[in-house]
Design a protein around this motif. Structure first.
Motif, PDB file in Angstrom:
ATOM      1  N   PHE A  94      22.394  -6.023  16.781  1.00 52.84           N
ATOM      2  CA  PHE A  94      23.153  -4.910  16.195  1.00 52.84           C
ATOM      3  C   PHE A  94      24.613  -4.924  16.639  1.00 52.84           C
ATOM      4  O   PHE A  94      25.448  -4.285  16.000  1.00 52.84           O
ATOM      5  CB  PHE A  94      22.529  -3.565  16.584  1.00 52.84           C
ATOM      6  N   SER A  95      24.938  -5.662  17.687  1.00 55.72           N
ATOM      7  CA  SER A  95      26.285  -5.562  18.260  1.00 55.72           C
ATOM      8  C   SER A  95      26.986  -6.910  18.427  1.00 55.72           C
ATOM      9  O   SER A  95      27.976  -7.188  17.721  1.00 55.72           O
ATOM     10  CB  SER A  95      26.209  -4.838  19.606  1.00 55.72           C
ATOM     11  N   MET A  96      26.505  -7.764  19.316  1.00 49.81           N
ATOM     12  CA  MET A  96      27.234  -8.987  19.641  1.00 49.81           C
ATOM     13  C   MET A  96      27.204 -10.013  18.508  1.00 49.81           C
ATOM     14  O   MET A  96      28.207 -10.696  18.259  1.00 49.81           O
ATOM     15  CB  MET A  96      26.677  -9.601  20.926  1.00 49.81           C
ATOM     16  N   PHE A  97      26.069 -10.130  17.822  1.00 50.80           N
ATOM     17  CA  PHE A  97      26.014 -11.058  16.695  1.00 50.80           C
ATOM     18  C   PHE A  97      27.038 -10.678  15.620  1.00 50.80           C
ATOM     19  O   PHE A  97      27.797 -11.531  15.158  1.00 50.80           O
ATOM     20  CB  PHE A  97      24.602 -11.113  16.111  1.00 50.80           C
ATOM     21  N   PRO A  98      27.093  -9.405  15.189  1.00 50.98           N
ATOM     22  CA  PRO A  98      28.122  -9.015  14.223  1.00 50.98           C
ATOM     23  C   PRO A  98      29.550  -9.215  14.743  1.00 50.98           C
ATOM     24  O   PRO A  98      30.451  -9.558  13.970  1.00 50.98           O
ATOM     25  CB  PRO A  98      27.823  -7.529  13.987  1.00 50.98           C
ATOM     26  N   ALA A  99      29.785  -8.994  16.026  1.00 51.47           N
ATOM     27  CA  ALA A  99      31.130  -9.185  16.593  1.00 51.47           C
ATOM     28  C   ALA A  99      31.597 -10.622  16.416  1.00 51.47           C
ATOM     29  O   ALA A  99      32.754 -10.885  16.049  1.00 51.47           O
ATOM     30  CB  ALA A  99      31.139  -8.797  18.073  1.00 51.47           C
ATOM     31  N   ILE A 100      30.704 -11.566  16.661  1.00 48.87           N
ATOM     32  CA  ILE A 100      31.039 -12.987  16.492  1.00 48.87           C
ATOM     33  C   ILE A 100      31.349 -13.286  15.026  1.00 48.87           C
ATOM     34  O   ILE A 100      32.304 -14.012  14.698  1.00 48.87           O
ATOM     35  CB  ILE A 100      29.883 -13.870  17.004  1.00 48.87           C
ATOM     36  N   ILE A 101      30.558 -12.721  14.121  1.00 53.96           N
ATOM     37  CA  ILE A 101      30.779 -12.931  12.689  1.00 53.96           C
ATOM     38  C   ILE A 101      32.148 -12.378  12.270  1.00 53.96           C
ATOM     39  O   ILE A 101      32.883 -12.995  11.495  1.00 53.96           O
ATOM     40  CB  ILE A 101      29.663 -12.259  11.872  1.00 53.96           C
ATOM     41  N   ALA A 102      32.526 -11.198  12.783  1.00 53.71           N
ATOM     42  CA  ALA A 102      33.816 -10.601  12.441  1.00 53.71           C
ATOM     43  C   ALA A 102      34.977 -11.462  12.937  1.00 53.71           C
ATOM     44  O   ALA A 102      36.018 -11.565  12.269  1.00 53.71           O
ATOM     45  CB  ALA A 102      33.912  -9.187  13.008  1.00 53.71           C
ATOM     46  N   LEU A 103      34.811 -12.096  14.089  1.00 58.27           N
ATOM     47  CA  LEU A 103      35.838 -13.017  14.588  1.00 58.27           C
ATOM     48  C   LEU A 103      36.019 -14.207  13.644  1.00 58.27           C
ATOM     49  O   LEU A 103      37.149 -14.650  13.379  1.00 58.27           O
ATOM     50  CB  LEU A 103      35.447 -13.525  15.979  1.00 58.27           C
ATOM     51  N   ILE A 104      34.918 -14.717  13.128  1.00 59.96           N
ATOM     52  CA  ILE A 104      34.990 -15.825  12.175  1.00 59.96           C
ATOM     53  C   ILE A 104      35.717 -15.378  10.908  1.00 59.96           C
ATOM     54  O   ILE A 104      36.534 -16.127  10.340  1.00 59.96           O
ATOM     55  CB  ILE A 104      33.578 -16.339  11.836  1.00 59.96           C
ATOM     56  N   MET A 105      35.462 -14.139  10.454  1.00 58.21           N
ATOM     57  CA  MET A 105      36.148 -13.607   9.269  1.00 58.21           C
ATOM     58  C   MET A 105      37.658 -13.590   9.476  1.00 58.21           C
ATOM     59  O   MET A 105      38.417 -13.909   8.555  1.00 58.21           O
ATOM     60  CB  MET A 105      35.658 -12.192   8.959  1.00 58.21           C
ATOM     61  N   ILE A 106      38.090 -13.191  10.657  1.00 53.77           N
ATOM     62  CA  ILE A 106      39.528 -13.137  10.944  1.00 53.77           C
ATOM     63  C   ILE A 106      40.145 -14.526  10.820  1.00 53.77           C
ATOM     64  O   ILE A 106      41.225 -14.698  10.235  1.00 53.77           O
ATOM     65  CB  ILE A 106      39.780 -12.545  12.344  1.00 53.77           C
ATOM     66  N   GLY A 107      39.459 -15.523  11.349  1.00 52.03           N
ATOM     67  CA  GLY A 107      39.957 -16.891  11.236  1.00 52.03           C
ATOM     68  C   GLY A 107      40.052 -17.362   9.792  1.00 52.03           C
ATOM     69  O   GLY A 107      41.019 -18.014   9.402  1.00 52.03           O
ATOM     70  N   LEU A 108      39.054 -17.007   8.977  1.00 52.21           N
ATOM     71  CA  LEU A 108      39.046 -17.428   7.572  1.00 52.21           C
ATOM     72  C   LEU A 108      40.133 -16.727   6.759  1.00 52.21           C
ATOM     73  O   LEU A 108      40.823 -17.361   5.954  1.00 52.21           O
ATOM     74  CB  LEU A 108      37.667 -17.152   6.960  1.00 52.21           C
ATOM     75  N   ILE A 109      40.285 -15.413   6.955  1.00 55.12           N
ATOM     76  CA  ILE A 109      41.287 -14.688   6.171  1.00 55.12           C
ATOM     77  C   ILE A 109      42.689 -15.119   6.569  1.00 55.12           C
ATOM     78  O   ILE A 109      43.628 -15.072   5.760  1.00 55.12           O
ATOM     79  CB  ILE A 109      41.113 -13.155   6.324  1.00 55.12           C
ATOM     80  N   TYR A 110      42.849 -15.584   7.799  1.00 52.42           N
ATOM     81  CA  TYR A 110      44.164 -16.052   8.258  1.00 52.42           C
ATOM     82  C   TYR A 110      44.626 -17.268   7.457  1.00 52.42           C
ATOM     83  O   TYR A 110      45.826 -17.436   7.198  1.00 52.42           O
ATOM     84  CB  TYR A 110      44.104 -16.388   9.744  1.00 52.42           C
ATOM     85  N   ILE A 111      43.676 -18.133   7.025  1.00 51.80           N
ATOM     86  CA  ILE A 111      44.057 -19.330   6.261  1.00 51.80           C
ATOM     87  C   ILE A 111      43.900 -19.155   4.754  1.00 51.80           C
ATOM     88  O   ILE A 111      44.113 -20.085   3.993  1.00 51.80           O
ATOM     89  CB  ILE A 111      43.223 -20.557   6.727  1.00 51.80           C
ATOM     90  N   TYR A 112      43.524 -17.948   4.303  1.00 45.96           N
ATOM     91  CA  TYR A 112      43.395 -17.665   2.871  1.00 45.96           C
ATOM     92  C   TYR A 112      44.767 -17.794   2.218  1.00 45.96           C
ATOM     93  O   TYR A 112      45.736 -17.148   2.647  1.00 45.96           O
ATOM     94  CB  TYR A 112      42.817 -16.270   2.689  1.00 45.96           C
ATOM     95  N   PRO A 113      44.916 -18.618   1.158  1.00 42.02           N
ATOM     96  CA  PRO A 113      46.255 -18.975   0.667  1.00 42.02           C
ATOM     97  C   PRO A 113      46.921 -17.997  -0.289  1.00 42.02           C
ATOM     98  O   PRO A 113      48.130 -18.069  -0.478  1.00 42.02           O
ATOM     99  CB  PRO A 113      46.004 -20.315  -0.038  1.00 42.02           C
ATOM    100  N   ILE A 114      46.178 -17.081  -0.928  1.00 43.31           N
ATOM    101  CA  ILE A 114      46.800 -16.129  -1.851  1.00 43.31           C
ATOM    102  C   ILE A 114      47.330 -14.960  -1.021  1.00 43.31           C
ATOM    103  O   ILE A 114      46.558 -14.232  -0.400  1.00 43.31           O
ATOM    104  CB  ILE A 114      45.819 -15.653  -2.942  1.00 43.31           C
ATOM    105  N   LYS A 115      48.634 -14.760  -1.066  1.00 48.69           N
ATOM    106  CA  LYS A 115      49.282 -13.847  -0.124  1.00 48.69           C
ATOM    107  C   LYS A 115      49.518 -12.449  -0.687  1.00 48.69           C
ATOM    108  O   LYS A 115      50.333 -11.695  -0.160  1.00 48.69           O
ATOM    109  CB  LYS A 115      50.636 -14.434   0.339  1.00 48.69           C
ATOM    110  N   LYS A 116      48.819 -12.069  -1.742  1.00 49.88           N
ATOM    111  CA  LYS A 116      49.028 -10.731  -2.325  1.00 49.88           C
ATOM    112  C   LYS A 116      48.664  -9.645  -1.331  1.00 49.88           C
ATOM    113  O   LYS A 116      47.703  -9.762  -0.607  1.00 49.88           O
ATOM    114  CB  LYS A 116      48.168 -10.570  -3.592  1.00 49.88           C
TER     115      LYS A 116
END
Length: 446
Positions: free
Chosen positions: A424-446
């Motif tokens: 309920f806690s640590m697994f989702p936290a790790i997933i959210a960190l991965i999301m941050i990394g992915l959105i950082y390299i997302y190329p459409i800058k709108k």
């Protein structure tokens, strides 16, 4: 400009699909299958895994089929109008427990779960694709997307809050309660889906390919924004999926049953309702927040950071019913982040669809939005499957005995409880960190 009634109509589509059928499937099904229906943990994990592999094929095919539909009702709307009744009916049958042995129950669960995935795909992929043909205005797309999320979370709030009280009103065995409540909710899901199909309008005509071709499928994997956004979508649904799937077990085993405070029954559905209400509010705030921070990309990053921090905090809350209001507070804070980023995903898919049309010359809106639905189902159900699998590894055993009764055995209570808390806690936290990394390299800058 679209009328308010059309925006409300569009919201009803996800109120039905996301707020009722998918919400119940996400939060109640793992516990329902193991503790009420009587499947083993292995059967539950395998069922959800097989269904997801099935969706990897059916979702993109549905998107391509929807893009080529031509009718008096438009391209995408007829799928909602004619899919409304099957959606509610099959959902109700899936929550019915037949008087069969383990083999018969397996057949029933696999048959109706796979049918539910098919009909959900046939309704929800065209529903998502509607956003790409209702307006050209980017701000209005954000508004429609925000209405969609508010509708889903508002109905999710109503569904989860009312669930234990509906069960109490129905009475009888757990099996009887789930069957009757399933029929009630299935009827409401049908009505919402039908209303969405009838109230919305398709203003843009897709630039259709003349004949079916595998080229659009290949184009997807050469579309870098689509690849990254789909991975983000899968992570978003892993984040939610772990929390929803394990919430019932958390109350049953970590907190030792429902918690009653001043007459309020706080069970796992009511507990998650606090988050639904928060998501509804901040889903409505999301367009203004996005404008304030300057882009969808930055808004998503800040929202995901909130989810990381609050998920880690939850892990350190004492595993005790006396801490229930602290748990509620942290769930509310986490849901601020979820509410802010959820509408952005669908608005960003509309951007990716426009990018693909400009690059390839023909519309693949339905195909692109189908990947959003696929990532939703893939992330949610794989996380549900992993929850069942990991609980089994930790020492949770379920099944049906020779008389057809559900039997639960805990071989290591401390291990099971710790696994539940981490899921309920640590697994989702790790997933959210991965999301941050992915959105950082997302190329459409709108």
């Amino acid at each position: 400009m679209a009328k308010l009634s059309e925006k409300i109509g569009y919201a009803l589509g996800d109120a039905a699909a996301g707020g009722i059928t998918w919400k119940v499937m996400s939060i109640a099904f793992p516990l329902f299958f193991t503790n009420v229906f009587g499947l083993t943990v292995a059967d539950t994990a395998t069922l959800m895994l097989i269904a997801r592999m099935f969706d990897v094929v059916t979702d993109p095919l549905m998107g391509s089929l929807a893009d080529r539909t031509q009718s008096r009702w438009g391209t995408y709307r007829p799928w909602l109008i004619f899919g409304a009744v099957p959606l509610g009916l099959i959902f109700a049958l899936l929550l019915y427990t037949p008087d069969l042995g383990l083999t018969g129950k397996r057949i029933w669960a696999y048959t109706f779960y796979l049918l539910m995935m098919v009909v959900y795909t046939a309704v929800n992929v065209p529903y998502g694709s509607l956003l790409g043909v209702m307006t050209d205005d980017d701000n209005e797309k954000n508004q429609f997307s925000s209405f969609r999320m508010v509708g889903a979370y508002a109905m999710g709030f109503i569904t989860l809050l009312s669930f234990p009280y509906l069960q109490k009103m129905v009475g009888g065995s757990d099996q009887h309660q789930y069957a009757v409540v399933g029929a009630m909710l299935g009827f409401v899901a049908t009505a919402g889906t039908l209303a969405c199909g009838l109230l919305t309008k398709e203003r843009k005509k897709p630039a259709r390919a003349e004949k079916f071709s595998l080229k659009p499928f290949g184009d997807l994997f050469r579309n870098r924004p689509w690849v990254i956004l789909t991975l983000i979508g899968i992570c978003m649904n892993f984040f939610n999926g772990f929390r929803y799937a394990v919430a019932g077990y958390m109350f049953e085993y970590c907190l030792h049953g429902d918690v009653t405070v001043s007459g309020l029954i706080i069970n796992y559905t009511v507990f998650m309702t606090f988050g639904e209400l928060t998501c509804m509010i901040f889903g409505g705030v999301s367009p203004a927040f996005t404008k304030w921070v300057g882009s969808k990309r930055m808004a998503f990053i800040w929202a995901a950071v909130i989810c990381v921090v609050t998920s880690v905090i939850f892990f350190f809350i004492p595993m005790d019913a006396a801490s229930i209001w602290l748990m509620v507070a942290v769930v509310i804070l986490t849901s601020i982040g979820i509410g802010l980023y959820s509408p952005l995903l669908w608005s960003m898919y509309a951007d990716v669809a426009d990018y693909a049309t400009e690059k390839n010359g023909t519309s693949s809106t339905g195909l692109i939005f189908s990947s959003g639905t696929m990532s939703q189902k893939f992330g949610t159900a794989i996380s549900g499957s992993l929850v069942a699998l990991l609980l089994g590894i930790a020492g949770f055993v379920s099944g049906t005995d020779a008389t057809g009764q559900t039997v639960i055995t805990i071989t290591d209570a401390e291990s099971v409880n710790n696994m539940i808390w981490a899921l309920f806690s640590m697994f989702p936290a790790i997933i959210a960190l991965i999301m941050i990394g992915l959105i950082y390299i997302y190329p459409i800058k709108k």
